[in-house]
Motif scaffolding. Structure first.
Motif, short mmCIF file in Angstrom:
data_model
loop_
_atom_site.label_atom_id
_atom_site.label_comp_id
_atom_site.label_asym_id
_atom_site.label_seq_id
_atom_site.Cartn_x
_atom_site.Cartn_y
_atom_site.Cartn_z
N GLU A 26 0.85 -1.19 0.00
CA GLU A 26 0.00 0.00 0.00
C GLU A 26 0.88 1.24 0.00
O GLU A 26 1.92 1.27 0.66
CB GLU A 26 -0.92 0.01 1.22
N THR A 27 0.46 2.25 -0.74
CA THR A 27 1.20 3.50 -0.83
C THR A 27 0.26 4.67 -0.56
O THR A 27 -0.85 4.71 -1.09
CB THR A 27 1.82 3.66 -2.23
N ALA A 28 0.71 5.60 0.29
CA ALA A 28 -0.08 6.79 0.60
C ALA A 28 0.33 7.92 -0.34
O ALA A 28 1.51 8.11 -0.61
CB ALA A 28 0.15 7.21 2.05
N VAL A 29 -0.67 8.66 -0.82
CA VAL A 29 -0.41 9.82 -1.67
C VAL A 29 -1.15 11.02 -1.10
O VAL A 29 -2.32 10.91 -0.71
CB VAL A 29 -0.88 9.58 -3.13
N MET A 30 -0.46 12.16 -1.03
CA MET A 30 -1.11 13.42 -0.66
C MET A 30 -0.69 14.50 -1.65
O MET A 30 0.48 14.58 -2.03
CB MET A 30 -0.74 13.84 0.76
N GLY A 31 -1.64 15.32 -2.07
CA GLY A 31 -1.36 16.40 -2.98
C GLY A 31 -2.57 16.75 -3.82
O GLY A 31 -3.62 16.10 -3.72
N ASN A 32 -2.43 17.76 -4.64
CA ASN A 32 -3.52 18.19 -5.52
C ASN A 32 -3.14 18.22 -6.99
O ASN A 32 -4.01 18.42 -7.84
CB ASN A 32 -3.99 19.60 -5.12
N SER A 33 -1.86 18.05 -7.30
CA SER A 33 -1.42 18.18 -8.69
C SER A 33 -0.08 17.49 -8.84
O SER A 33 0.53 17.05 -7.86
CB SER A 33 -1.28 19.66 -9.07
N ARG A 34 0.39 17.42 -10.08
CA ARG A 34 1.71 16.82 -10.32
C ARG A 34 2.80 17.61 -9.60
O ARG A 34 3.83 17.04 -9.21
CB ARG A 34 1.99 16.79 -11.82
N GLU A 35 2.59 18.89 -9.39
CA GLU A 35 3.62 19.72 -8.76
C GLU A 35 3.77 19.41 -7.27
O GLU A 35 4.87 19.55 -6.72
CB GLU A 35 3.29 21.20 -8.93
N ASP A 36 2.69 19.01 -6.59
CA ASP A 36 2.82 18.83 -5.13
C ASP A 36 2.46 17.43 -4.64
O ASP A 36 2.56 17.15 -3.44
CB ASP A 36 1.97 19.87 -4.38
N ALA A 37 2.06 16.51 -5.52
CA ALA A 37 1.67 15.17 -5.08
C ALA A 37 2.91 14.37 -4.67
O ALA A 37 3.87 14.24 -5.44
CB ALA A 37 0.92 14.44 -6.18
N LEU A 38 2.88 13.84 -3.46
CA LEU A 38 3.98 13.03 -2.94
C LEU A 38 3.44 11.70 -2.45
O LEU A 38 2.34 11.62 -1.91
CB LEU A 38 4.69 13.76 -1.79
N ALA A 39 4.25 10.66 -2.63
CA ALA A 39 3.87 9.31 -2.19
C ALA A 39 4.76 8.87 -1.05
O ALA A 39 5.95 9.23 -0.99
CB ALA A 39 3.97 8.33 -3.36
N TYR A 40 4.18 8.08 -0.15
CA TYR A 40 4.90 7.59 1.02
C TYR A 40 4.70 6.07 1.11
O TYR A 40 3.62 5.55 0.87
CB TYR A 40 4.37 8.26 2.28
N GLY A 41 5.75 5.38 1.49
CA GLY A 41 5.71 3.93 1.54
C GLY A 41 6.60 3.37 0.45
O GLY A 41 7.58 4.01 0.05
#
Length: 357
Positions: free
Chosen positions: A236-251
């Motif tokens: 499982e991978t967590a993603v937070m952001g609103n666009s390609r410029e600020d979307a980051l994934a964790y895990g």
């Protein structure tokens, strides 16, 4: 605290089979945000669709779930129809940011975001279209297919066609299974979460296949059938952001189910199930999985936050499984634990989601 004090309304409960899980997630979110100084209110949605404004005491995570069977006895204000409740929220000064913690149909399939937009309320998470695509696993597979990322083959069955010709549907599914070296299938409702209604079919004879189909149809009139990978690793991978410029994934993190697969019992009741916040895989594969998760999030139009689930086959292929546009925020949920690897504790994860709204 990264956010200034903010009015926030958390929606919890809802009319789906994931009602109880939502109560746990919603109260955890509300408690964390209130502890960070925000003005948090809670709105409880019953299984029947009534809206009740909760007193602060009802947001206590230690309150037993059974207490919500009678919201009036909790001191909740209501019941209200959805339109009246939305009017009340929009009329507050200031109007709160709405944090839907409503897992499953209605809360997670685009209906609640559409209602909130109709009332001009700011809300957390995906919009109506992205929510609908994320919730419908058949639509999701079609959309993700445009990315040329690995996706398991699938068959879909609608209740109407099954009722009209059950033997024909069974024959079709047996023919589908015959195309794989391993005859096992996994049968699931196409638009539900928390692994509710899922069955692993070990033999595709009617004795196993028909009950699996009937169980899935108890929860949805559309079901998805996939080949069952032999002992896949569940990432499982967590993603937070609103666009390609600020979307980051964790895990990615990894689920180590105590049962044959990570079913509802294994998720919420089994002492044998474990999760690893960081999966034991090589760095290059982990980086590629995070990159794929961001692409999946963006291609469906995701905003705010989501969890992308993958199955890692024995030969090292990560298959895109599904996206959860409203992932669990329970004490055992992997999403907020993965974001901690990026420096967010539970409360600051909730705050980041509100900030992205």
């Amino acid at each position: 605290m990264t956010l200034p004090p903010t009015a926030i309304a958390v929606l919890l409960g809802g009319p789906s089979a994931e009602h109880d899980v939502s109560l746990v997630s919603g109260r955890a979110i509300a408690t964390a945000l209130a502890a960070n100084g925000h003005d948090v209110s809670g709105w409880f949605l019953t299984l029947g669709g009534e809206w009740w404004r909760l007193p602060q005491g009802a947001l206590d995570p230690s309150l037993p779930l059974d207490a919500f069977r009678d919201p009036g006895a909790l001191g909740a204000e209501g019941p209200h129809a959805a339109a009246a409740a939305l009017e009340m929220l929009a009329g507050e000064d200031p109007a709160p940011v709405v944090f839907p913690a409503l897992h499953g149909p209605f809360g997670e399939d685009g209906q609640v975001p559409a209602l909130l937009e109709s009332a001009a309320l700011v809300y957390c998470g995906a919009g109506p279209a992205a929510s609908a695509v994320g919730m419908d696993k058949t639509l999701f597979k079609r959309v993700v297919g445009t990315l040329e990322l690995p996706v398991l083959p699938w068959a879909e069955v609608r209740a109407a066609e099954y009722r009209a010709d059950p033997e024909g549907v069974m024959d079709g599914l047996r023919h589908f299974a015959a195309g794989f070296a391993d005859p096992r299938l996994i049968v699931k409702p196409a638009r539900l979460g928390s692994s509710i209604g899922i069955t692993i079919v070990h033999e595709v004879g009617r004795a196993e296949l028909a009950p699996a189909v009937e169980l899935a149809f108890r929860y949805d009139d559309l079901l998805l059938v996939e080949p069952y990978l032999d002992h896949p690793r569940e990432l499982e991978t967590a993603v937070m952001g609103n666009s390609r410029e600020d979307a980051l994934a964790y895990g990615p993190g990894e689920v180590l189910p105590g049962n044959e697969f990570y079913d509802y019992e294994a998720k919420y009741h089994s002492a044998d199930s474990e999760v690893a916040v960081e999966a034991d895989i090589d760095a290059e594969l982990a980086a590629s999985i995070r990159a794929a998760a961001v692409e999946v999030f963006l291609v469906i139009g995701g905003t705010g936050f989501a969890r992308v689930d993958m199955l890692l086959s024995a030969d090292g292929i990560p298959y895109i499984s599904e996206i959860n546009t409203l992932p669990g925020f329970t004490p055992i949920s992997l999403f907020p634990r993965m974001t901690a690897t990026g420096g967010y504790d539970f409360a600051s994860t909730c705050e980041r989601v509100v900030e992205l709204a």
